[in-house]
Design a protein around this motif. Structure first.
Motif, PDB file in Angstrom:
ATOM      1  N   ASN A  12     -90.749 -22.887 -97.484  1.00 20.59           N
ATOM      2  CA  ASN A  12     -91.003 -22.113 -98.111  1.00 20.59           C
ATOM      3  C   ASN A  12     -90.163 -21.144 -97.271  1.00 20.59           C
ATOM      4  O   ASN A  12     -90.407 -20.133 -96.831  1.00 20.59           O
ATOM      5  CB  ASN A  12     -92.472 -21.878 -97.830  1.00 20.59           C
ATOM      6  CG  ASN A  12     -93.156 -22.853 -98.555  1.00 20.59           C
ATOM      7  OD1 ASN A  12     -93.461 -23.921 -99.298  1.00 20.59           O
ATOM      8  ND2 ASN A  12     -95.142 -22.349 -97.920  1.00 20.59           N
ATOM      9  N   ASN A  38     -86.508 -30.473 -97.007  1.00 20.76           N
ATOM     10  CA  ASN A  38     -86.890 -29.732 -97.742  1.00 20.76           C
ATOM     11  C   ASN A  38     -88.785 -30.113 -97.654  1.00 20.76           C
ATOM     12  O   ASN A  38     -89.013 -31.191 -97.488  1.00 20.76           O
ATOM     13  CB  ASN A  38     -87.139 -29.767 -99.102  1.00 20.76           C
ATOM     14  CG  ASN A  38     -88.251 -28.737 -99.934  1.00 20.76           C
ATOM     15  OD1 ASN A  38     -88.552 -28.047 -99.096  1.00 20.76           O
ATOM     16  ND2 ASN A  38     -88.261 -29.081-100.885  1.00 20.76           N
ATOM     17  N   GLY A  40     -91.603 -29.717 -98.163  1.00 19.84           N
ATOM     18  CA  GLY A  40     -92.969 -30.333 -98.298  1.00 19.84           C
ATOM     19  C   GLY A  40     -92.813 -28.610 -98.908  1.00 19.84           C
ATOM     20  O   GLY A  40     -93.942 -27.888 -98.758  1.00 19.84           O
ATOM     21  N   SER A  41     -92.098 -27.549 -98.924  1.00 19.32           N
ATOM     22  CA  SER A  41     -92.690 -26.732 -99.621  1.00 19.32           C
ATOM     23  C   SER A  41     -93.087 -26.363-100.953  1.00 19.32           C
ATOM     24  O   SER A  41     -92.628 -27.422-102.247  1.00 19.32           O
ATOM     25  CB  SER A  41     -90.848 -26.035-100.025  1.00 19.32           C
ATOM     26  OG  SER A  41     -90.304 -25.993 -98.502  1.00 19.32           O
ATOM     27  N   THR A  42     -93.683 -25.364-100.653  1.00 23.28           N
ATOM     28  CA  THR A  42     -94.475 -24.044-102.330  1.00 23.28           C
ATOM     29  C   THR A  42     -93.677 -23.674-102.836  1.00 23.28           C
ATOM     30  O   THR A  42     -94.656 -23.176-103.922  1.00 23.28           O
ATOM     31  CB  THR A  42     -95.873 -24.401-101.855  1.00 23.28           C
ATOM     32  OG1 THR A  42     -95.431 -22.916-101.093  1.00 23.28           O
ATOM     33  CG2 THR A  42     -96.416 -25.920-101.414  1.00 23.28           C
ATOM     34  N   ASP A  43     -92.517 -22.671-102.218  1.00 23.42           N
ATOM     35  CA  ASP A  43     -91.905 -22.289-103.380  1.00 23.42           C
ATOM     36  C   ASP A  43     -90.506 -22.365-104.168  1.00 23.42           C
ATOM     37  O   ASP A  43     -90.938 -24.225-104.030  1.00 23.42           O
ATOM     38  CB  ASP A  43     -91.693 -21.096-102.609  1.00 23.42           C
ATOM     39  CG  ASP A  43     -90.586 -21.309-101.582  1.00 23.42           C
ATOM     40  OD1 ASP A  43     -90.398 -22.019-100.675  1.00 23.42           O
ATOM     41  OD2 ASP A  43     -90.305 -20.285-100.193  1.00 23.42           O
ATOM     42  N   ASP A  44     -89.607 -21.492-104.262  1.00 23.67           N
ATOM     43  CA  ASP A  44     -88.858 -22.330-105.128  1.00 23.67           C
ATOM     44  C   ASP A  44     -87.652 -22.585-103.734  1.00 23.67           C
ATOM     45  O   ASP A  44     -86.052 -22.808-104.148  1.00 23.67           O
ATOM     46  CB  ASP A  44     -87.930 -20.917-105.741  1.00 23.67           C
ATOM     47  CG  ASP A  44     -89.012 -20.593-106.644  1.00 23.67           C
ATOM     48  OD1 ASP A  44     -89.488 -21.225-107.053  1.00 23.67           O
ATOM     49  OD2 ASP A  44     -89.040 -19.197-106.771  1.00 23.67           O
ATOM     50  N   SER A  63     -86.037 -34.039-100.279  1.00 23.56           N
ATOM     51  CA  SER A  63     -86.945 -33.095-100.151  1.00 23.56           C
ATOM     52  C   SER A  63     -88.122 -34.878-100.203  1.00 23.56           C
ATOM     53  O   SER A  63     -88.013 -35.556-100.757  1.00 23.56           O
ATOM     54  CB  SER A  63     -86.931 -32.991-101.471  1.00 23.56           C
ATOM     55  OG  SER A  63     -87.926 -32.112-102.023  1.00 23.56           O
ATOM     56  N   ARG A  66     -94.450 -34.496 -99.690  1.00 26.00           N
ATOM     57  CA  ARG A  66     -94.946 -33.074 -98.986  1.00 26.00           C
ATOM     58  C   ARG A  66     -94.507 -32.949 -98.111  1.00 26.00           C
ATOM     59  O   ARG A  66     -93.891 -33.311 -96.973  1.00 26.00           O
ATOM     60  CB  ARG A  66     -96.876 -34.363 -98.594  1.00 26.00           C
ATOM     61  CG  ARG A  66     -96.880 -35.169 -97.749  1.00 26.00           C
ATOM     62  CD  ARG A  66     -98.753 -35.477 -97.126  1.00 26.00           C
ATOM     63  NE  ARG A  66     -97.972 -36.719 -96.658  1.00 26.00           N
ATOM     64  CZ  ARG A  66     -98.573 -36.806 -95.545  1.00 26.00           C
ATOM     65  NH1 ARG A  66     -98.850 -35.548 -94.550  1.00 26.00           N
ATOM     66  NH2 ARG A  66     -98.203 -37.517 -94.478  1.00 26.00           N
ATOM     67  N   ASN A  67     -96.170 -32.482 -97.180  1.00 25.19           N
ATOM     68  CA  ASN A  67     -95.570 -31.628 -95.491  1.00 25.19           C
ATOM     69  C   ASN A  67     -95.278 -32.918 -94.711  1.00 25.19           C
ATOM     70  O   ASN A  67     -96.542 -33.310 -94.459  1.00 25.19           O
ATOM     71  CB  ASN A  67     -95.747 -30.688 -95.427  1.00 25.19           C
ATOM     72  CG  ASN A  67     -96.257 -30.407 -93.683  1.00 25.19           C
ATOM     73  OD1 ASN A  67     -96.699 -30.253 -92.937  1.00 25.19           O
ATOM     74  ND2 ASN A  67     -94.581 -29.136 -94.106  1.00 25.19           N
TER      75      ASN A  67
END
Length: 305
Positions: A12, A38, A40-44, A63, A66-67
């Motif tokens: 994030n 990356n 587990g980012s939930t944004d862009d 990527s 998940r986290n």
């Protein structure tokens, strides 16, 4: 083979990706690869990295599905790095890219590991400073492997060290301890950490405690030995109290005492729960290791072989 691989776990950090890239580009040699992990980012964040790749093929990304955690993300970067030298850093610009030339210079001078040590952090509150200091004091007291205070995951190391780190198969990763354990010729560069550019820190008090437990159980049996010592002392005291009680009984001096009884029972119960809790941490660690689950699962890769 690029001269340097720069590994950056991000979660994030969409607003920080582009400013961080420009800072790294400014201070890195022309021949570099920049690998974002990356986590587990939930944004862009992933989209921002994709856009960078379209403008610069030196940008790469791993990527996760998940986290999986910061340490596992760093390990993924180490697994896929191809540079002659490797630099790891955070994605919030609190690890200044302006120190990359100094790190590379020390590596080229023959050092295998170049650590960085925070002298101070801008806008860091008193409580966070105190907790950080206590964290390092406690972990160095409990651990058999000394961890330098305020040494962060902003470091550089050679391919020789990278190949050594890749041999580690443990699931409870504590890379600060691993880098201390492997040895090699090392030096430390002090730096002042600026305040975070955008967003909020993901490293809260709970994460610090979790990292401390992981580091302690991964590199030391000292907590179990301390528990054994405390248990032995308490057992000795209990035996002496029992002997005094028996003597008083035969002398007719016993007096009913609910408060004293409850104090002893509560104290003994607390000690037992503490010891069982420590044993539980080690057993849980063994359980995680025995399952041999992968450290991370990759959902998508950009420009990574």
């Amino acid at each position: 083979m690029p001269q340097v691989s720069i590994l950056i776990p991000v979660m994030n950090e969409a607003e920080n990706i582009v400013p961080l890239y420009h800072e790294i580009k400014k201070y890195s040699p022309e021949d570099f690869e920049l690998i974002f992990i990356n986590d587990g980012s939930t944004d862009d964040t992933f989209s921002a990295i994709k856009q960078l790749y379209l403008t610069d093929s030196r940008v790469k990304c791993i990527s996760f599905s998940r986290n999986f955690g910061h340490q596992n993300a760093l390990m993924a970067g180490i697994d896929y790095a191809t540079g002659s030298h490797i630099v790891t850093m955070d994605g919030d610009l609190q690890h200044p890219p302006s120190f990359i030339p100094q790190i590379l210079e020390q590596l080229q001078n023959g050092y295998d590991v170049v650590l960085t040590k925070r002298r101070k952090t801008a806008n860091q509150g008193f409580l966070k400073k105190l907790l950080t200091k206590l964290f390092y004091k406690l972990i160095n007291f409990l651990s058999d492997v000394p961890i330098e205070e305020n040494v962060s995951d902003f470091r550089g190391f050679s391919r020789k060290v990278m190949h050594t780190i890749r041999k580690f198969e443990e699931r409870d990763l504590f890379l600060r301890g691993v880098f201390s354990w492997v040895g090699y010729r090392r030096t430390i560069i002090p730096f002042d950490a600026p305040s975070r550019l955008h967003g909020k820190s993901k490293y809260n008090f709970t994460a610090m405690i979790r990292l401390g437990l992981k580091g302690t159980t991964s590199f030391s049996f000292k907590p179990l030995r301390i528990s054994l010592l405390i248990g032995s002392i308490v057992s000795l005291i209990s035996f002496l109290l029992l002997a005094i009680t028996v003597i008083n009984y035969f002398q007719g001096k016993t007096v009913p005492g609910w408060a004293s009884l409850m104090t002893v029972v509560t104290f003994m119960g607390g000690i037992q729960l503490l010891v069982f809790g420590l044993m539980g941490e080690y057993i849980a660690s063994l359980f995680r290791e025995s399952k041999k689950r992968p450290l991370y699962i990759i959902d998508e890769m950009i420009n990574v072989d």
